[in-house]
Design a protein around this motif. Structure first.
Motif, PDB file in Angstrom:
ATOM      1  N   UNK A 113      31.253 -38.424 -46.802  1.00  0.00           N
ATOM      2  CA  UNK A 113      31.186 -37.090 -46.199  1.00  0.00           C
ATOM      3  C   UNK A 113      29.748 -36.717 -45.867  1.00  0.00           C
ATOM      4  N   UNK A 114      28.814 -37.082 -46.721  1.00  0.00           N
ATOM      5  CA  UNK A 114      27.401 -36.779 -46.499  1.00  0.00           C
ATOM      6  C   UNK A 114      26.886 -37.506 -45.260  1.00  0.00           C
ATOM      7  N   UNK A 115      27.240 -38.775 -45.115  1.00  0.00           N
ATOM      8  CA  UNK A 115      26.803 -39.557 -43.942  1.00  0.00           C
ATOM      9  C   UNK A 115      27.401 -38.974 -42.668  1.00  0.00           C
ATOM     10  N   UNK A 116      28.685 -38.611 -42.690  1.00  0.00           N
ATOM     11  CA  UNK A 116      29.313 -38.015 -41.505  1.00  0.00           C
ATOM     12  C   UNK A 116      28.620 -36.717 -41.116  1.00  0.00           C
ATOM     13  N   UNK A 117      28.367 -35.862 -42.093  1.00  0.00           N
ATOM     14  CA  UNK A 117      27.714 -34.573 -41.821  1.00  0.00           C
ATOM     15  C   UNK A 117      26.304 -34.770 -41.297  1.00  0.00           C
ATOM     16  N   UNK A 118      25.561 -35.675 -41.919  1.00  0.00           N
ATOM     17  CA  UNK A 118      24.176 -35.943 -41.476  1.00  0.00           C
ATOM     18  C   UNK A 118      24.175 -36.535 -40.070  1.00  0.00           C
ATOM     19  N   UNK A 120      26.447 -36.040 -37.728  1.00  0.00           N
ATOM     20  CA  UNK A 120      26.822 -34.972 -36.800  1.00  0.00           C
ATOM     21  C   UNK A 120      25.644 -34.069 -36.502  1.00  0.00           C
ATOM     22  N   UNK A 121      24.784 -33.843 -37.484  1.00  0.00           N
ATOM     23  CA  UNK A 121      23.601 -32.981 -37.296  1.00  0.00           C
ATOM     24  C   UNK A 121      22.664 -33.584 -36.260  1.00  0.00           C
ATOM     25  N   UNK A 122      22.545 -34.903 -36.200  1.00  0.00           N
ATOM     26  CA  UNK A 122      21.664 -35.542 -35.239  1.00  0.00           C
ATOM     27  C   UNK A 122      22.280 -35.611 -33.844  1.00  0.00           C
ATOM     28  N   UNK A 123      23.593 -35.620 -33.777  1.00  0.00           N
ATOM     29  CA  UNK A 123      24.276 -35.681 -32.484  1.00  0.00           C
ATOM     30  C   UNK A 123      24.221 -34.326 -31.790  1.00  0.00           C
ATOM     31  N   UNK A 124      24.337 -33.283 -32.583  1.00  0.00           N
ATOM     32  CA  UNK A 124      24.319 -31.938 -32.000  1.00  0.00           C
ATOM     33  C   UNK A 124      22.946 -31.620 -31.611  1.00  0.00           C
TER      34      UNK A 124
END
Length: 124
Positions: A113-118, A120-124
């Motif tokens: 979950x941490x990797x997915x969230x991190x 997503x932060x770089x994609x946005x």
């Protein structure tokens, strides 16, 4: 492993001339084992009767599940005592599973979950 975790063991000895012993040790038990010398027996060999969380003779085939019944998380060691150190072939598997089907170490349970969230932060 957390309280309620399970260690599943399915092992066969292929050519054991003497019955080896499967043991499961907590971290504290392991530290005790390595800090004390083995006690020699009269007539040769050494005593394998040291404290352990679980021990079973491993003659032929062993298919068992050990449930962790400790009050807090701990590190566990699975080993085979082979005294008098005769040639031994083992075949099988050992599986560890925390409660809820968790296979990752406790420190890494939320890593996906941490990797997915991190990410997503770089994609946005």
């Amino acid at each position: 492993l957390e309280p309620g975790a399970e260690i599943r063991i399915n092992i066969s000895t292929i050519n054991a001339s003497v019955s080896p012993v499967l043991v499961i040790l907590t971290r504290k038990q392991w530290m005790t084992w390595i800090s004390r010398p083995l006690q020699p027996l009269k007539g040769g060999g050494y005593s394998s009767y040291l404290i352990s969380a679980y021990r079973r003779p491993l003659s032929g085939h062993l298919d068992t599940t050990f449930s962790i019944a400790m009050p807090s998380a701990d590190r566990y060691y699975v080993g085979v005592l082979n005294e008098p150190r005769s040639t031994l072939r083992l075949q099988g598997y050992v599986e560890y599973e925390n409660p809820g089907g968790q296979h990752l170490p406790l420190q890494l349970v939320y890593l996906p979950e941490t990797v997915r969230t991190a990410s997503a932060a770089f994609v946005l």
